[in-house]
Enzyme design. Structure first.
Site, PDB file in Angstrom:
ATOM      1  N   LYS A 179       0.845  -1.203   0.000  1.00 20.58           N
ATOM      2  CA  LYS A 179       0.000   0.000   0.000  1.00 20.58           C
ATOM      3  C   LYS A 179       0.871   1.240   0.000  1.00 20.58           C
ATOM      4  O   LYS A 179       1.478   1.576   1.017  1.00 20.58           O
ATOM      5  CB  LYS A 179      -0.921   0.034   1.227  1.00 20.58           C
ATOM      6  CG  LYS A 179      -1.970   1.140   1.097  1.00 20.58           C
ATOM      7  CD  LYS A 179      -2.875   1.229   2.306  1.00 20.58           C
ATOM      8  CE  LYS A 179      -2.316   2.144   3.354  1.00 20.58           C
ATOM      9  NZ  LYS A 179      -2.084   3.524   2.888  1.00 20.58           N
ATOM     10  N   GLU A 254       9.364   0.046  11.028  1.00 26.19           N
ATOM     11  CA  GLU A 254      10.417   1.076  10.940  1.00 26.19           C
ATOM     12  C   GLU A 254       9.711   2.398  11.169  1.00 26.19           C
ATOM     13  O   GLU A 254       8.912   2.839  10.346  1.00 26.19           O
ATOM     14  CB  GLU A 254      11.111   0.999   9.577  1.00 26.19           C
ATOM     15  CG  GLU A 254      12.435   1.726   9.543  1.00 26.19           C
ATOM     16  CD  GLU A 254      12.311   3.080   8.902  1.00 26.19           C
ATOM     17  OE1 GLU A 254      12.194   4.071   9.663  1.00 26.19           O
ATOM     18  OE2 GLU A 254      12.312   3.161   7.668  1.00 26.19           O
ATOM     19  N   CYS A 288      13.032   9.724   7.931  1.00 31.56           N
ATOM     20  CA  CYS A 288      12.962   9.162   9.283  1.00 31.56           C
ATOM     21  C   CYS A 288      14.322   9.211   9.981  1.00 31.56           C
ATOM     22  O   CYS A 288      14.386   9.298  11.197  1.00 31.56           O
ATOM     23  CB  CYS A 288      12.404   7.754   9.257  1.00 31.56           C
ATOM     24  SG  CYS A 288      13.103   6.760   7.957  1.00 31.56           S
ATOM     25  N   GLU A 389       9.426  14.094  17.043  1.00 33.21           N
ATOM     26  CA  GLU A 389       9.799  14.084  15.633  1.00 33.21           C
ATOM     27  C   GLU A 389       8.976  15.143  14.897  1.00 33.21           C
ATOM     28  O   GLU A 389       7.746  15.114  14.939  1.00 33.21           O
ATOM     29  CB  GLU A 389       9.532  12.702  15.027  1.00 33.21           C
ATOM     30  CG  GLU A 389       9.929  12.627  13.569  1.00 33.21           C
ATOM     31  CD  GLU A 389       9.759  11.233  12.973  1.00 33.21           C
ATOM     32  OE1 GLU A 389       8.693  10.626  13.157  1.00 33.21           O
ATOM     33  OE2 GLU A 389      10.717  10.756  12.332  1.00 33.21           O
TER      34      GLU A 389
HETATM   35  P1  ADP Z   1       2.314   9.558   7.539  1.00 30.84           P
HETATM   36  O1  ADP Z   1       2.568  10.784   8.323  1.00 30.84           O
HETATM   37  O2  ADP Z   1       3.353   9.077   6.628  1.00 30.84           O
HETATM   38  O3  ADP Z   1       0.931   9.488   6.923  1.00 30.84           O
HETATM   39  P2  ADP Z   1       1.453   7.516   9.258  1.00 30.84           P
HETATM   40  O4  ADP Z   1       2.216   6.690  10.190  1.00 30.84           O
HETATM   41  O5  ADP Z   1       0.289   8.313   9.745  1.00 30.84           O
HETATM   42  O6  ADP Z   1       2.487   8.452   8.616  1.00 30.84           O
HETATM   43  O7  ADP Z   1       0.935   6.610   8.084  1.00 30.84           O
HETATM   44  C1  ADP Z   1       1.800   5.796   7.362  1.00 30.84           C
HETATM   45  C2  ADP Z   1       0.965   4.918   6.488  1.00 30.84           C
HETATM   46  O8  ADP Z   1       0.165   4.100   7.296  1.00 30.84           O
HETATM   47  C3  ADP Z   1       0.030   5.676   5.569  1.00 30.84           C
HETATM   48  O9  ADP Z   1       0.155   5.124   4.274  1.00 30.84           O
HETATM   49  C4  ADP Z   1      -1.345   5.423   6.114  1.00 30.84           C
HETATM   50  O10 ADP Z   1      -2.283   5.293   5.069  1.00 30.84           O
HETATM   51  C5  ADP Z   1      -1.172   4.115   6.849  1.00 30.84           C
HETATM   52  N1  ADP Z   1      -2.051   3.995   8.020  1.00 30.84           N
HETATM   53  C6  ADP Z   1      -2.580   4.960   8.783  1.00 30.84           C
HETATM   54  N2  ADP Z   1      -3.338   4.455   9.761  1.00 30.84           N
HETATM   55  C7  ADP Z   1      -3.291   3.108   9.632  1.00 30.84           C
HETATM   56  C8  ADP Z   1      -3.855   2.011  10.348  1.00 30.84           C
HETATM   57  N3  ADP Z   1      -4.632   2.192  11.406  1.00 30.84           N
HETATM   58  N4  ADP Z   1      -3.573   0.765   9.921  1.00 30.84           N
HETATM   59  C9  ADP Z   1      -2.777   0.559   8.874  1.00 30.84           C
HETATM   60  N5  ADP Z   1      -2.223   1.545   8.158  1.00 30.84           N
HETATM   61  C10 ADP Z   1      -2.470   2.807   8.521  1.00 30.84           C
END
Ligand code: ADP
Length: 501
Positions: A179, A254, A288, A389
């Site tokens: 994804k 990570e 990161c 961060e």
């Molecule tokens: P960012 O600031 O990069 O969006 P996140 O950690 O919020 O960082 O999200 C990273 C990825 O995880 C994104 O692609 C988001 O769609 C996905 N994501 C957000 N919430 C969830 C969840 N509850 N379960 C799985 N994936 C998630």
């Protein structure tokens, strides 16, 4: 039909709901096209395709050396389309041309090529120590693929991280559903074409851009998934770990960082000043591993801050694709708001704003999401800008009194992803050995390499990616014991009697 579609079971398609979203150029705020919006149902369909593709052995049953041949063809496919990929990466993510070419496209090639080199090692079982007790046997370790992997990646290195996850999963014989982040889906879609053209069988790689709470949650909780790899924030990483626990999936995380750059008094300042700035301002700090805390001894403090400020003025901030630009925009209006919020917090907490601190809007930049390279001095370890961060171009400079103090401050964080020491190699190495971080650079920064393991201590993550160590995390270790003595009498279980001493 969406401009950029999902890729499931070897075919491009729209989402079942028919819904789309726009992907935005962060340099201009303009839409680059519509993207099919994967939801739970689409993610589940992709997992089902990956499950069938794994279970029927179309990929997993091939010898690893054969899989390596396909991975090499993928690397070549990336090379052949390098110009197109770099251009899209620049527009979709705000990566400067240099970053898109070297880190994203170059990195993707490097990962596929290196995992192709490592893969054949998995064909040979590993000999284990032999034993004569209770009877003679030989023993070996066989590496099996784990099964169906899911991978969720963020928006800062979309093509490179897609390559990380896919190259490791495929080298070890797994199938995968990836994804991409909804902000940056384009190059993963192009990579799907490259994978297909290189001979990756249908269903082995599936790509479903969409929001986290829908498609993401499905990918980390679906019972058909055996292994989850997540790169993103620590907060979401904790949710991912909880959801993956439902069916006890192997999980690699990570996560975030607040990495320290320790400047020793014997450092070559010419080298260190530019390196420190690169450590924090590369890709506008949206990395990161960003070295967002600089630790400087009292003796050098004022000179170093002055020189950093002077040199930061040479950083050319602008639209990512424009010639000569060395720092592009932040990814989104939301990220801009977050970063400006932290700058506000820093000022209120009493840090001194040495340079930057504002959004840049002149010369047509107002439609994008630009922040000036920002340096705070007089930061103390308890301040939020020293602990949280920010994921933007903000450097916090802290003072230390002696080396022990520097190590103590560097390790005084819930994170432990990376860090650097600037100084004479012998002294710097001693400090490096005391830092609690998964990667430490001495007189350098940001260099990741598919040959070396990468991951975090503490709340920066679980497990390692890359290197042989990282590749092995995409395998199950199977111990096989082959008894040499074939006589019934030698078996402990024969007639269930306890052997006499
Ligand atoms: P960012 O600031 O990069 O969006 P996140 O950690 O919020 O960082 O999200 C990273 C990825 O995880 C994104 O692609 C988001 O769609 C996905 N994501 C957000 N919430 C969830 C969840 N509850 N379960 C799985 N994936 C998630």
């Amino acid at each position: 039909m969406a401009d950029f579609q999902l890729f499931i079971d070897g075919a491009f398609c729209d989402a079942e709901s028919g819904e789309t979203f726009d992907t935005i150029d962060p340099s201009t705020g303009e839409s680059l096209g519509t993207v099919a919006k994967a939801d739970r149902a689409d993610a589940a369909r992709a997992v089902a395709a990956a499950r069938v593709a794994f279970d029927d052995g179309r990929w997993s049953a091939k010898r690893a050396s054969e899989r390596a041949g396909v991975l090499k063809a993928v690397a070549k496919g990336v090379k052949d389309r390098a110009g197109e990929l770099a251009e899209w990466e620049t527009r979709d993510t705000g990566a400067t041309v240099v970053k898109a070419k070297a880190a994203d496209v170059g990195g993707a090639m490097f990962w596929f090529r290196t995992m192709a080199e490592f893969a054949p090692l998995l064909d040979e079982p590993e000999a284990l120590p032999q034993t004569m007790a209770p009877g003679p046997s030989y023993n070996y370790l066989q590496r099996d693929p784990v099964g169906v992997c899911s991978a969720i990646i963020p928006w800062n290195f979309p093509l490179q991280m897609a390559a990380w996850k896919i190259s490791m999963a495929l080298a070890a014989g797994n199938t995968i559903v990836l994804k991409p982040a909804p902000q940056t889906p384009v190059t993963a879609t192009l990579l799907a074409e490259i994978l297909r053209d290189a001979g990756v069988p249908d269903g082995v790689v599936n790509i479903v851009p969409g929001p986290g709470p829908g498609a993401g949650e499905e990918l980390v909780s679906n019972a058909g998934v055996d292994r989850v790899s997540f790169t993103g924030s620590t907060e979401v990483g904790k949710q991912v770990m909880r959801m993956a626990a439902g069916t006890v999936k192997t999980t690699t995380l990570e996560l975030g960082g607040k990495s320290a750059q320790v400047l020793l008094d014997d450092a070559d300042l010419e080298l260190a000043i530019d390196g420190i700035l690169y450590g924090i301002f590369f890709h506008a700090g949206q990395v990161c591993t960003a070295g967002s805390r600089l630790l400087v001894g009292d003796a050098l403090h004022d000179e170093v801050v002055e020189r950093l400020v002077a040199r930061a003025a040479d950083i050319r901030v602008g639209r990512a694709g424009d010639r000569g630009v060395t720092m592009g925009p932040l990814i989104s209006a939301r990220q801009l708001e977050t970063v400006l919020g932290y700058i506000d917090v820093g000022a209120k907490e009493g840090a001194t704003l040495a340079t930057g601190g504002e959004q840049l809007t002149a010369d047509g930049l107002d439609a994008g999401f630009f922040v000036a390279p920002t340096i705070f001095s007089d930061v103390t370890p308890d301040m939020r800008i020293a602990r949280e961060e920010i994921f933007g171009p903000v450097l916090s400079v802290l003072r230390y009194s002696d080396t022990d103090d520097a190590v103590r401050i560097a390790n005084d964080t819930s994170y432990g992803l990376a860090g650097a020491v600037w100084g004479s190699p012998s002294k710097a190495q001693r400090v490096a050995s005391r830092l609690q971080a998964g990667t430490v650079w001495v007189n350098d920064y940001h260099l990741l390499n598919p040959k070396y393991p990468f991951g975090g201590y503490k709340q920066s993550g679980v497990g390692r990616e890359h290197g042989l160590l990282g590749l092995l995390e995409y395998t199950e270790a199977k111990h096989v014991h082959v008894a040499i003595d074939q006589s019934r009498a030698s078996k402990r279980w024969f007639d269930m009697t306890v052997p006499q001493a």
